[in-house]
Design a protein around this motif. Structure first.
Motif, mmCIF file in Angstrom:
data_model
loop_
_atom_site.group_PDB
_atom_site.id
_atom_site.type_symbol
_atom_site.label_atom_id
_atom_site.label_comp_id
_atom_site.label_asym_id
_atom_site.label_seq_id
_atom_site.Cartn_x
_atom_site.Cartn_y
_atom_site.Cartn_z
ATOM 1 N N PRO A 102 -5.631 1.570 -0.997
ATOM 2 C CA PRO A 102 -5.411 1.977 0.399
ATOM 3 C C PRO A 102 -6.446 1.396 1.356
ATOM 4 C CG PRO A 102 -6.099 3.861 -0.966
ATOM 5 C CD PRO A 102 -5.938 2.695 -1.887
ATOM 6 N N GLU A 103 -7.690 1.147 0.853
ATOM 7 C CA GLU A 103 -8.710 0.587 1.754
ATOM 8 C C GLU A 103 -8.367 -0.853 2.112
ATOM 9 O OE1 GLU A 103 -10.340 2.914 -0.625
ATOM 10 O OE2 GLU A 103 -9.988 4.071 1.215
ATOM 11 N N ALA A 104 -8.044 -1.623 1.090
ATOM 12 C CA ALA A 104 -7.723 -3.037 1.335
ATOM 13 C C ALA A 104 -6.311 -3.208 1.896
ATOM 14 C CB ALA A 104 -7.865 -3.824 0.030
ATOM 15 N N ARG A 105 -5.525 -2.120 1.858
ATOM 16 C CA ARG A 105 -4.109 -2.163 2.271
ATOM 17 C C ARG A 105 -3.335 -3.229 1.499
ATOM 18 N NH1 ARG A 105 -3.369 -0.721 8.562
ATOM 19 N NH2 ARG A 105 -4.408 1.286 8.470
ATOM 20 N N THR A 106 -3.436 -3.096 0.166
ATOM 21 C CA THR A 106 -2.664 -3.986 -0.700
ATOM 22 C C THR A 106 -2.050 -3.165 -1.831
ATOM 23 O OG1 THR A 106 -4.575 -4.427 -2.129
ATOM 24 C CG2 THR A 106 -4.191 -5.984 -0.308
ATOM 25 N N VAL A 107 -1.027 -3.745 -2.450
ATOM 26 C CA VAL A 107 -0.477 -3.138 -3.658
ATOM 27 C C VAL A 107 -0.232 -4.239 -4.683
ATOM 28 C CG1 VAL A 107 1.936 -3.195 -2.789
ATOM 29 C CG2 VAL A 107 1.328 -1.632 -4.632
#
Ligand SMILES: Cc1cc2nc3c(=O)[nH]c(=O)nc-3n(C[C@H](O)[C@H](O)[C@H](O)COP(=O)(O)OP(=O)(O)OC[C@H]3O[C@@H](n4cnc5c(N)ncnc54)[C@H](O)[C@@H]3O)c2cc1C
Length: 462
Positions: A102-107
């Motif tokens: 969630p911090e890096a906004r990646t999955v």
């Protein structure tokens, strides 16, 4: 023959991380099935691969025995590209990792996931990445072919949101592709449709999308020319926060649709406003709604993004007959509207449909040669989908889709979205990549000169 292949596989693929399934096995019928029941193929071996090494070994096995190799993500492609008669299927369905940062906004997403698994995991953090409109569709096919859906205008295509991919190449080697690493491969696989390698893991960018204001508005089909004309003039000028795809179809014969409109043919739009403010969404929808007669149904309301993403799942379970045609469209002329109105009123079955997916907004921020998707100037992607549960209607739905698309093709931009075409030949594939085809063919020659990955919308090595 196929049992000889299965015996060889069991002999040569010892300690295989996954499962080997051949015609003698009890799970074979289920393992060989793909989403489109019109496709009835019998592979010699279905190898369910649980890691990248397994994928590499299956590729090596198919090559050593000179067998055609199909790569299966979610198995949704209409042309049945995820299976093959007498050959080997590398089924990626065990590759199920979904890890949100969630911090890096990646999955990070395994190459065998379906979109529902991704949407649910990212929604826990109020985040999402763009994909298609049915939650059972595979990540692998959408993310290598394009990816258009409710978030296209706000966030771009799925391919525009890939940051990294872990890939097994035709020679069995395992590489990472990103803007900084194997940049040619990274370019090619964002639209090149599985021609360049097997993606075992994707890293996607996430966007702050949580609750959306979404749902359908349906008008009676006899005012469809009016609806389509107003839609055509309205949507390209609407803000990116508002997505709306146009459809012809039939109101499904089940709740939540009011009984009095069930089974009525309709022209409609399916909205997605990327925000939770219903009043703001209504303000953005108003110019279209105010310009048109009273609809039969207007059911846009707030919902979690994954609910919108699974809205069509019940209507379209696996096992129906499907026949697809597609085209990119720059603009919709008055003449084209009249033709749409004619064929739209003739949808042959309850499940058959025509969709016009908007591909402007954020999808236009990317240049025509920045990814293989060459039609960045097009405004819509049309799909004509003949669909029905009953095999007896296979010819009927095919005829309608073909006649409709033949009538409208002269009004199109030329090529089509490779994920919504059947097997339509080399010229059609070439047209769909426009000026990017030659570069794709050169990269293909470099990475897969023997065309091991050819069960796809095939780019021939130059
Ligand atoms: C009901 C339904 C709804 C759809 N809705 C949309 C939509 O809203 N938007 C949209 O863009 N498309 C949509 N599609 C089309 C969809 O993009 C294609 O069907 C796509 O190919 C599905 O991917 P898959 O992994 O399920 O397919 P598969 O049939 O498994 O694979 C299709 C192709 O992709 C390749 N492939 C799959 N996984 C990988 C991987 N991990 N690495 C490399 N290559 C791989 C395969 O080799 C094959 O050539 C829809 C399809 C269906 C049936």
């Amino acid at each position: 023959m196929s049992s000889t292949i299965a015996q060889a596989a069991r002999r040569e693929l010892t300690d295989f991380t996954g499962e080997l399934i051949s015609p003698e096995d009890s799970g074979y019928e289920q393992a060989r099935a793909v989403y489109n029941a019109m496709i009835d193929r019998r592979p010699a071996l279905v190898a369910r691969c649980a890691d990248a090494d397994a994928v590499a070994r299956v590729i090596g096995f198919a090559r050593a025995h000179d067998l055609p190799l199909a790569i299966r993500g979610g198995g949704h492609h209409g042309a049945g590209l995820g299976t093959v008669d007498g050959g080997v299927v590398a089924d990626l369905s065990p590759l199920k990792e979904v890890r949100v940062d969630p911090e890096a906004r990646t999955v990070r997403v395994g190459g065998g996931c379906v979109w529902g698994e991704v949407d649910r995991a990212t929604n826990t953090y109020g985040l999402a990445t763009p994909s298609g409109i049915v939650s059972t569709t595979g990540v692998g096919g959408i993310a290598t072919g394009g990816g258009l859906g409710h978030l296209t205008r706000k966030c771009g295509l799925t391919i525009d949101n890939i940051l990294e991919a872990d890939v097994v190449l035709a020679d069995g080697s395992q590489v990472r592709a990103s803007a900084d690493e194997n940049a040619d491969l990274f370019w090619a696989l964002r639209g090149g449709g599985g021609n360049f390698g097997v993606v075992t893991s994707f890293l996607f960018r996430l966007h702050k999308i949580d609750t959306v204001v979404a749902g359908p508005t349906f008008w009676p089909v006899d005012v469809s020319a009016e609806v389509l004309t107003a839609y055509r003039d309205f949507l390209p000028n609407a803000p990116r926060e508002l997505n709306a795809f146009f459809l012809y179809g039939t109101v499904p014969p089940a709740p939540p649709f009011p009984e009095e409109i069930q089974l009525r043919k309709t022209a409609g739009v399916v909205w997605c406003y990327t925000g939770d403010d219903s009043a703001a969404a209504a303000r953005e929808m108003a110019p279209l709604l105010d310009a048109l007669p009273e609809p039969m149904l207007h059911a846009a309301g707030p919902m979690p993004h994954p609910d919108l993403q699974s809205m069509f799942d019940g209507l379209y379970p696996p096992g129906h007959q499907w026949y697809w045609r597609a085209d990119f469209v720059d603009e919709i002329s008055d003449e084209a509207v009249q033709l749409h109105a004619k064929f739209g009123a003739e949808v042959p079955t309850v499940h058959s449909t025509m969709h016009l997916y908007p591909i402007d907004g954020a999808a236009h921020d990317v240049g025509p040669d920045e990814t293989p998707w060459g039609y960045r100037g097009a405004t819509w992607s049309t799909v004509y989908a003949g669909v029905d549960p009953d095999p007896a209607n296979a010819e009927l739905i095919k005829r309608w889709a073909v006649d409709y698309s033949d009538a409208l093709h002269p009004y199109s931009a030329g090529g089509a979205y490779v994920n919504m075409m059947m097997d339509e030949g080399q010229e059609r594939v070439r047209a769909s990549y426009r000026g990017n085809y030659e570069r794709l063919a050169r990269i293909k020659a470099d990475l897969d000169p023997d065309n091991v990955f050819r069960l796809n919308q095939n780019i021939r090595p130059s």
